[in-house]
Design a protein around this motif. Sequence first.
Motif, mmCIF file in Angstrom:
data_model
loop_
_atom_site.group_PDB
_atom_site.id
_atom_site.type_symbol
_atom_site.label_atom_id
_atom_site.label_comp_id
_atom_site.label_asym_id
_atom_site.label_seq_id
_atom_site.Cartn_x
_atom_site.Cartn_y
_atom_site.Cartn_z
ATOM 1 N N GLU A 45 13.176 33.879 -30.886
ATOM 2 C CA GLU A 45 14.180 34.363 -29.937
ATOM 3 C C GLU A 45 14.740 33.282 -29.012
ATOM 4 O OE1 GLU A 45 15.010 37.564 -26.374
ATOM 5 O OE2 GLU A 45 13.047 37.598 -27.341
ATOM 6 N N PRO A 46 13.917 32.528 -28.276
ATOM 7 C CA PRO A 46 14.518 31.536 -27.372
ATOM 8 C C PRO A 46 15.275 30.433 -28.108
ATOM 9 C CG PRO A 46 12.123 31.330 -27.375
ATOM 10 C CD PRO A 46 12.463 32.556 -28.158
ATOM 11 N N VAL A 47 14.821 30.107 -29.308
ATOM 12 C CA VAL A 47 15.481 29.057 -30.090
ATOM 13 C C VAL A 47 16.840 29.546 -30.584
ATOM 14 C CG1 VAL A 47 15.334 27.628 -32.160
ATOM 15 C CG2 VAL A 47 13.303 27.996 -30.754
ATOM 16 N N VAL A 48 16.879 30.721 -31.164
ATOM 17 C CA VAL A 48 18.140 31.255 -31.700
ATOM 18 C C VAL A 48 19.124 31.517 -30.569
ATOM 19 C CG1 VAL A 48 19.184 33.188 -32.955
ATOM 20 C CG2 VAL A 48 17.066 32.154 -33.787
ATOM 21 N N ARG A 49 18.651 32.030 -29.442
ATOM 22 C CA ARG A 49 19.563 32.265 -28.317
ATOM 23 C C ARG A 49 20.116 30.957 -27.762
ATOM 24 N NH1 ARG A 49 17.475 36.368 -24.034
ATOM 25 N NH2 ARG A 49 19.632 36.131 -23.363
ATOM 26 N N ALA A 50 19.280 29.923 -27.665
ATOM 27 C CA ALA A 50 19.758 28.627 -27.171
ATOM 28 C C ALA A 50 20.753 28.004 -28.149
ATOM 29 C CB ALA A 50 18.582 27.675 -26.919
ATOM 30 N N LEU A 51 20.449 28.089 -29.444
ATOM 31 C CA LEU A 51 21.378 27.556 -30.453
ATOM 32 C C LEU A 51 22.694 28.321 -30.442
ATOM 33 C CD1 LEU A 51 18.920 27.001 -33.449
ATOM 34 C CD2 LEU A 51 20.073 25.222 -32.104
ATOM 35 N N GLY A 52 22.617 29.648 -30.316
ATOM 36 C CA GLY A 52 23.827 30.466 -30.274
ATOM 37 C C GLY A 52 24.685 30.137 -29.066
ATOM 38 N N HIS A 83 29.815 36.734 -21.922
ATOM 39 C CA HIS A 83 28.984 37.528 -21.017
ATOM 40 C C HIS A 83 27.487 37.465 -21.314
ATOM 41 C CE1 HIS A 83 28.132 40.619 -18.092
ATOM 42 N NE2 HIS A 83 27.538 41.357 -19.011
ATOM 43 N N ARG A 84 27.092 37.762 -22.536
ATOM 44 C CA ARG A 84 25.656 37.854 -22.823
ATOM 45 C C ARG A 84 25.405 37.667 -24.310
ATOM 46 N NH1 ARG A 84 24.318 42.829 -20.544
ATOM 47 N NH2 ARG A 84 25.237 43.817 -22.364
ATOM 48 N N LEU A 85 24.246 37.070 -24.628
ATOM 49 C CA LEU A 85 23.776 36.962 -26.014
ATOM 50 C C LEU A 85 22.663 37.974 -26.210
ATOM 51 C CD1 LEU A 85 23.631 33.097 -26.398
ATOM 52 C CD2 LEU A 85 25.333 34.648 -27.333
ATOM 53 N N ASN A 86 22.787 38.777 -27.241
ATOM 54 C CA ASN A 86 21.811 39.833 -27.506
ATOM 55 C C ASN A 86 20.985 39.486 -28.741
ATOM 56 O OD1 ASN A 86 22.859 41.744 -25.464
ATOM 57 N ND2 ASN A 86 24.675 41.600 -26.734
ATOM 58 N N LEU A 100 21.742 35.251 -37.660
ATOM 59 C CA LEU A 100 20.316 35.524 -37.461
ATOM 60 C C LEU A 100 20.115 36.678 -36.487
ATOM 61 C CD1 LEU A 100 18.814 31.927 -37.368
ATOM 62 C CD2 LEU A 100 18.771 33.571 -39.230
ATOM 63 N N GLU A 101 20.993 37.670 -36.589
ATOM 64 C CA GLU A 101 20.947 38.909 -35.821
ATOM 65 C C GLU A 101 21.373 38.757 -34.362
ATOM 66 O OE1 GLU A 101 17.028 40.577 -36.481
ATOM 67 O OE2 GLU A 101 17.532 41.106 -38.539
ATOM 68 N N LEU A 102 21.885 37.602 -33.985
ATOM 69 C CA LEU A 102 22.358 37.382 -32.623
ATOM 70 C C LEU A 102 23.761 37.962 -32.474
ATOM 71 C CD1 LEU A 102 21.398 35.862 -30.040
ATOM 72 C CD2 LEU A 102 22.817 33.964 -30.806
ATOM 73 N N MET A 103 24.004 38.621 -31.365
ATOM 74 C CA MET A 103 25.325 39.193 -31.098
ATOM 75 C C MET A 103 25.740 38.791 -29.685
ATOM 76 S SD MET A 103 26.578 43.133 -31.228
ATOM 77 C CE MET A 103 26.825 43.200 -33.001
ATOM 78 N N CYS A 104 27.024 38.590 -29.515
ATOM 79 C CA CYS A 104 27.556 38.177 -28.226
ATOM 80 C C CYS A 104 28.425 39.275 -27.638
ATOM 81 C CB CYS A 104 28.383 36.908 -28.428
ATOM 82 S SG CYS A 104 29.118 36.322 -26.917
ATOM 83 N N ASN A 105 28.320 39.454 -26.329
ATOM 84 C CA ASN A 105 29.218 40.357 -25.624
ATOM 85 C C ASN A 105 30.235 39.529 -24.846
ATOM 86 O OD1 ASN A 105 26.389 42.244 -25.047
ATOM 87 N ND2 ASN A 105 28.134 43.113 -26.103
#
Length: 152
Positions: A45-52, A83-86, A100-105
């Motif tokens: 999670e923290p890796v994919v969110r940071a990369l995204g 706004h936010r990465l989910n 990788l299932e990451l979505m952005c608002n």
Amino acid sequence: MGIPVQAQRDLLSLVPAASTWTAALKHIINSRGWTSDQDNLGAMEPVVRALGAHYLVNVKRGNSSCAYDPVANFHLRNGACLHRLNWRGNTSYSGLRQSLELMCNYNYVLDRIEDNNERYVRDGSIAVSGDDPYIAQAKALAAQRSPSAPRL
């Protein structure tokens, strides 16, 4: 790019044979069933969110200052705020393959739309709303680096 050191260590602990966190991430992604393994998901999670966040904020298209991602470019050009990465926001097959299932608002703040649009079109400045720490870190790193953003 700001991948938390502990997140790198967590990935490496899951794949002892990997010599780098990127090799560990690739190994996990290529293994069957990783999306149902809570240890893998927690470490990723923290890796994919940071990369995204890095991808959305810093990677630009060709010689322009526009976001490389076409969906991000559409919303930002129309005056939205990032706004936010989910994490696990899109668990469909296409969401897994594409992000990788990451979505952005995106957030359209009515009294900021015109200014956001003008700054984005003029110099690629990305407006942010909300307090997503990964987006904030990507923006801070972007402000520290030279004007030449990664181009694809």
